[in-house]
Write an enzyme that holds these catalytic residues in place. Structure first.
Site, short mmCIF file in Angstrom:
data_model
loop_
_atom_site.label_atom_id
_atom_site.label_comp_id
_atom_site.label_asym_id
_atom_site.label_seq_id
_atom_site.Cartn_x
_atom_site.Cartn_y
_atom_site.Cartn_z
N GLY A 51 0.88 -1.18 0.00
CA GLY A 51 0.00 0.00 0.00
C GLY A 51 0.91 1.22 0.00
N ALA A 52 0.60 2.17 -0.90
CA ALA A 52 1.53 3.29 -1.13
C ALA A 52 1.92 4.05 0.14
CB ALA A 52 0.93 4.22 -2.19
N ARG A 95 10.26 -0.87 -4.75
CA ARG A 95 8.99 -0.90 -5.51
C ARG A 95 8.90 0.42 -6.29
NH1 ARG A 95 3.63 -3.23 -3.11
NH2 ARG A 95 3.36 -3.72 -5.32
N ASP A 243 -1.44 4.87 -6.41
CA ASP A 243 -0.01 4.69 -6.16
C ASP A 243 0.83 5.84 -6.69
OD1 ASP A 243 -1.21 1.80 -6.16
OD2 ASP A 243 0.63 1.80 -4.98
O1 MRU Z 1 0.66 -3.84 -4.61
P1 MRU Z 1 0.02 -3.13 -3.46
O2 MRU Z 1 -0.81 -4.01 -2.59
O3 MRU Z 1 1.01 -2.30 -2.68
O4 MRU Z 1 -0.99 -2.10 -4.17
C1 MRU Z 1 -1.80 -1.30 -3.39
C2 MRU Z 1 -2.69 -0.42 -4.18
O5 MRU Z 1 -2.71 -0.44 -5.38
C3 MRU Z 1 -3.47 0.61 -3.39
O6 MRU Z 1 -4.70 0.84 -3.98
C4 MRU Z 1 -2.67 1.91 -3.33
O7 MRU Z 1 -1.36 1.67 -2.91
C5 MRU Z 1 -3.30 2.91 -2.42
S1 MRU Z 1 -3.18 2.43 -0.73
C6 MRU Z 1 -3.88 3.64 0.23
#
Ligand code: MRU
Length: 353
Positions: A51-52, A95, A243
Site C-alpha cells: 500500500g503506497a 517498488r 499509487d
Molecule cells: O501492490 P500493493 O498491494 O502495494 O498495491 C496497493 C494499491 O494499489 C493501493 O490501492 C494503493 O497503494 C493505495 S493504498 C492507500
C-alpha cells in the site's frame, strides 16, 4: 474498539520498527519487528508491508535504521550522509510505482541534510523524530480524506472498491476505506463491494478482513463481475486508492482499476480516487511516464502455493495500470476534492502541501 485503531500497520518503537505481516492475513494475524534497513527493504519487496502510504512510512523508518547502523561505524558526517543516501536509494528501488515511497525517503534525507550540527547522533535523533511525525501525520491526513470523501457518498449507497486502500495500506484508517469508514459513521446503511483483486487478492484477503472486523457490511466479488453489478444498478459509486498521480490527474493504481473505471464510465457511475497529496508526482506530466512494476510469474501461475495452469504458459504480470484523467470524477485529498481540469486543481492543491 475498531480494527483500524487497535493497532498501527507500521509503528516506530524507538530503535526498531514493528509492522503487521500482511502476507499472513487472513490465515493469522502476526506482527514482526525489524532492526535493519535491509530487512525493511525486503519486507517492502515481498509485500509484508504494502500500500503506497504504508511503504512510504516503512521507507522512512528504514532510513532511520540505516542511520543508527551507520552511526556505529562512521565518524565523519560527510561520509555518513553519503552512505545514508546510498541506502535511501536502495530503499527507493524496492517498488517503483508508488511515489509515496520516494516521497517519504526523500523527506528523511532532507531532514538529515538540514541538521546543522556536526554530530552524527544528532542526525539520528532528527530522523527518529521526523519518521514518527510522518507516521502520525499519515493517520491525520487519512481522516481528513475520509471526511471530505464522506460528503460525496449518497445515502444508503453501495460503494465498489478495488485492491486494499485501507488501514492496512496506510498507518491507519485508510484512504478509499477511510472514505468508507467516515461515510459509515454517518450512515450505517451504506454497503461495500470489494473486488477480489488478482493476482495477490488484496481485496479478498485484506479489504474484507478489515471491513468485516469493523462491522461494515461487505460483499466480495471476483474481478470480472464488476460489469454485471454496475449494469444491474447495484453499484452507486466507485472509490479506489492510488499509487502515483501525474500532474494531469492520470492515476496509477492496482492492476484492474482501469477496467473498473471504464465500466463505471459506461454506466454513468462516479469514479473517485482517494489519496494524500504525497501520492501526486508533479514532475510527471501524464500517466505514460509512470513506471509500472512487473512482478514475478508465481503470483499469476499459483494461488496459495498451488499451480492453476500449465507450467510452460507465458506470463506477464504488471502490478498496476493507469486510469486516464477523463474517467476520474474527482480526487479526494486532505485539502478537499480536486475536480477537472486536474492540471489546474492539482497545481493549486500542491501549493497547500
Ligand atoms: O501492490 P500493493 O498491494 O502495494 O498495491 C496497493 C494499491 O494499489 C493501493 O490501492 C494503493 O497503494 C493505495 S493504498 C492507500
Amino acid at each position: 474498539m475498531p480494527f483500524e485503531s487497535k493497532i498501527k500497520t507500521i509503528e516506530w518503537l524507538g530503535e526498531s520498527v514493528k509492522m503487521i505481516d500482511q502476507t499472513k492475513i487472513p490465515y493469522s494475524f502476526e506482527t514482526i519487528e525489524l532492526t535493519k534497513c535491509e530487512e525493511v527493504a525486503e519486507a517492502i519487496k515481498v509485500m509484508i508491508v504494502r500500500g503506497a502510504p504504508a511503504i512510504g512510512i516503512a521507507g522512512a523508518h528504514g532510513v532511520t535504521l540505516a542511520a543508527i547502523e551507520l552511526s556505529k561505524k562512521e565518524k565523519d558526517k560527510k561520509t555518513f550522509l553519503l552512505k545514508l543516501k546510498e541506502r535511501a536509494e536502495f530503499l527507493k528501488s524496492t517498488r517503483p510505482t508508488a511515489v509515496n515511497l520516494m516521497w517519504a525517503v526523500d523527506k528523511q534525507i532532507e531532514a538529515a541534510e538540514s541538521y546543522g550540527g556536526d554530530d552524527i547522533d544528532g542526525v539520528v535523533e532528527v530522523l527518529k523524530k521526523n519518521g514518527v511525525m510522518l507516521e502520525n501525520q499519515d493517520v491525520e491526513i487519512n481522516k481528513k480524506i475520509g471526511d471530505f470523501g464522506a460528503a460525496i457518498i449518497p445515502e444508503g449507497a453501495t460503494i465498489l472498491t478495488h485492491c486494499n486502500a485501507g488501514a492496512l495500506a496506510t498507518v491507519g484508517y485508510g484512504t478509499a476505506l477511510g472514505v468508507v469508514r467516515s461515510a459509515y459513521a454517518k450512515d450505517n446503511t451504506i454497503r461495500v463491494f470489494a473486488d477480489e483483486t488478482r493476482p495477490r487478492q488484496q481485496g479478498a484477503r485484506l479489504t474484507t478482513f478489515e471491513l468485516i472486523e469493523d462491522g461494515i457490511p461487505t460483499t466480495l466479488i471476483t474481478d470480472g463481475m464488476c460489469g454485471y453489478f454496475m449494469k444491474n444498478h447495484m453499484i452507486d459509486v466507485v472509490v479506489v486508492g492510488a499509487d502515483r498521480i501525474a500532474a494531469n490527474g492520470d492515476t496509477a493504481n492496482k492492476i484492474g482499476t482501469y477496467t473498473v473505471a471504464l465500466v463505471a464510465k459506461a454506466h454513468n457511475i462516479p469514479f473517485y480516487i482517494a489519496a494524500p497529496l504525497s501520492t501526486i508526482d508533479i514532475s510527471i506530466k501524464n500517466g505514460d511516464e509512470i513506471p509500472i512494476e512487473e512482478r514475478g510469474r508465481e503470483e499469476v501461475t499459483h494461488i496459495n502455493g498451488k499451480t492453476i495452469c500449465h507450467p510452460d504458459v507465458n506470463i506477464i504480470n504488471p502490478a498496476f495500470d493507469v486510469t486516464p484523467n477523463e474517467y476520474i470524477s474527482g480526487i479526494i485529498t486532505e485539502v478537499g476534492i480536486l475536480r477537472p481540469d486536474y492540471k489546474n486543481s492539482i497545481a493549486d492543491a500542491m501549493k497547500k502541501m
